[in-house]
Design an enzyme around this catalytic site. Structure first.
Site, short mmCIF file in Angstrom:
data_model
loop_
_atom_site.label_atom_id
_atom_site.label_comp_id
_atom_site.label_asym_id
_atom_site.label_seq_id
_atom_site.Cartn_x
_atom_site.Cartn_y
_atom_site.Cartn_z
N MET A 51 -4.50 -6.46 -7.09
CA MET A 51 -3.25 -7.65 -8.02
C MET A 51 -4.55 -9.15 -8.53
SD MET A 51 -0.69 -6.27 -8.47
CE MET A 51 0.49 -7.27 -9.14
N ARG A 52 -5.86 -8.79 -8.47
CA ARG A 52 -6.54 -9.43 -8.61
C ARG A 52 -7.19 -8.72 -10.22
NH1 ARG A 52 -9.12 -13.97 -7.36
NH2 ARG A 52 -11.39 -13.57 -8.33
N GLY A 81 0.58 -1.15 -0.37
CA GLY A 81 0.20 0.61 -0.35
C GLY A 81 0.86 1.35 0.14
N HIS A 135 0.55 1.18 -13.43
CA HIS A 135 1.45 0.35 -13.59
C HIS A 135 2.50 0.92 -13.51
CE1 HIS A 135 1.90 -3.51 -15.65
NE2 HIS A 135 2.75 -2.84 -16.84
N LEU A 170 -10.20 -7.88 -12.31
CA LEU A 170 -11.74 -7.31 -12.79
C LEU A 170 -12.44 -7.94 -13.90
CD1 LEU A 170 -11.10 -3.76 -10.90
CD2 LEU A 170 -12.23 -5.81 -10.28
N GLU A 185 5.93 6.79 -9.15
CA GLU A 185 4.58 5.98 -8.90
C GLU A 185 4.15 7.34 -8.29
OE1 GLU A 185 3.40 2.25 -8.60
OE2 GLU A 185 5.51 1.76 -9.28
N ASP A 211 -4.35 -3.59 -18.86
CA ASP A 211 -3.35 -2.22 -18.37
C ASP A 211 -3.21 -1.59 -20.37
OD1 ASP A 211 -2.04 -3.64 -15.88
OD2 ASP A 211 -0.66 -5.00 -17.07
N ARG A 243 -15.32 -15.43 -9.78
CA ARG A 243 -15.06 -13.36 -10.03
C ARG A 243 -16.28 -12.71 -9.78
NH1 ARG A 243 -9.25 -12.75 -11.21
NH2 ARG A 243 -8.55 -14.63 -12.24
C1 GAR Z 1 3.40 -1.17 -7.27
O1 GAR Z 1 4.33 -0.74 -7.98
C2 GAR Z 1 2.39 -0.37 -8.60
O2 GAR Z 1 2.68 -0.10 -10.04
C3 GAR Z 1 2.58 -2.03 -8.99
O3 GAR Z 1 2.35 -3.07 -7.97
C4 GAR Z 1 3.01 -1.80 -6.94
C5 GAR Z 1 2.13 -1.85 -5.11
O4 GAR Z 1 3.59 -0.83 -4.84
N1 GAR Z 1 1.26 -2.21 -9.69
C6 GAR Z 1 0.92 -3.32 -10.56
O5 GAR Z 1 1.92 -3.89 -10.88
C7 GAR Z 1 -0.24 -3.09 -11.45
N2 GAR Z 1 -0.37 -4.30 -12.50
P1 GAR Z 1 2.22 -0.58 -3.84
O6 GAR Z 1 1.32 -1.32 -2.68
O7 GAR Z 1 3.16 -0.41 -2.12
O8 GAR Z 1 1.78 0.63 -3.65
#
Ligand code: GAR
Length: 221
Positions: free
Chosen positions: A97-98, A19, A116, A100, A181, A152, A72
């Site tokens: 990470m799921r 998070g 992403h 939809l 990010e 994506d 789902r």
């Molecule tokens: C982040 O780097 C985000 O961009 C990636 O997961 C990580 C989560 O980190 N998302 C994906 O790969 C989605 N396809 P966080 O929980 O510390 O934000």
């Protein structure tokens, strides 16, 4: 979406893990002039560390465990009901990470965004930093985009680019990307909440686009 003068946009953040992007949104929304408030955090994994971090920041946070649902569609229906109960305007996927269902993504189209860890359309999917290093790209980065049924692929709102160093590991490169990010996710959500990121013909037009006419060149000559 509402203007800052009226009700602030009600945002839900969906997570699956630590998070850190969620925290960047929560911290941005703590400022009174930010146009969104984070009304709920939901994780599909009860053990997600981000749930405790959200609660520590006084944001209502809870798990909707996908393993408790037969398929789902029923999980997505529970998610949709929870979002409806909180009168959520915008959904932010932050390391959610799921996959939809198309029904859910269509219902929320234009109101659900994702971060992403790559410069889309390059390196969709998982292990983006490993794959960027394998490909030998000199510039990598991250993307905030609207979510569509195909993973994506949705209209791009904002991107940040970082240089790739010869001695980067997936971890060192990932850390450089993650720092960006945390910059672009709150900035992109602001654009969406202010109605300045409009989907037109499958692309996003940004009102008052701030163009910095300066290139990131890597390696720097
Ligand atoms: C982040 O780097 C985000 O961009 C990636 O997961 C990580 C989560 O980190 N998302 C994906 O790969 C989605 N396809 P966080 O929980 O510390 O934000």
């Amino acid at each position: 979406m509402s203007s800052p003068a009226s009700r602030r946009t009600r945002v839900a953040i969906l997570i699956s893990g630590r998070g850190s992007n969620m925290m960047s949104l929560i911290e941005a929304a703590a400022h009174p002039d930010y146009p969104a408030e984070i009304v709920t955090v939901i994780s599909n994994r009860p053990e997600a560390h981000g749930l405790a971090r959200a609660q520590a920041a006084n944001i209502p946070a809870r798990a909707i465990d996908h393993k408790a649902y037969a398929d789902r569609a029923s999980f997505d229906a529970a998610l949709d009901a929870a979002l409806g109960a909180e009168k959520v305007d915008i959904v932010c996927l932050a390391g959610f990470m799921r996959l939809l269902t198309p029904e859910f993504t269509q219902k929320w189209f234009g109101r659900m965004i994702n971060i992403h860890p790559a410069l889309l359309p390059s390196f969709k999917g998982l292990h983006t930093h490993e794959r960027a290093l394998e490909a030998g790209v000199k510039i990598h980065g991250c993307t905030v985009h609207f979510v569509t049924p195909e993973m994506d692929v949705g209209p791009i709102i904002m991107q940040a680019a970082v240089p790739v160093a010869d001695d980067d590991t997936p971890d060192s490169l990932g850390a450089r990307v993650l720092a960006q990010e945390h910059v672009i996710y709150p900035a992109a959500l602001r654009l969406v909440c202010e109605g300045r990121a409009r989907i037109e013909g499958g692309r996003v037009a940004i009102d008052e686009f701030g163009l910095v006419n300066r290139a990131l060149v890597a390696p720097h000559a």
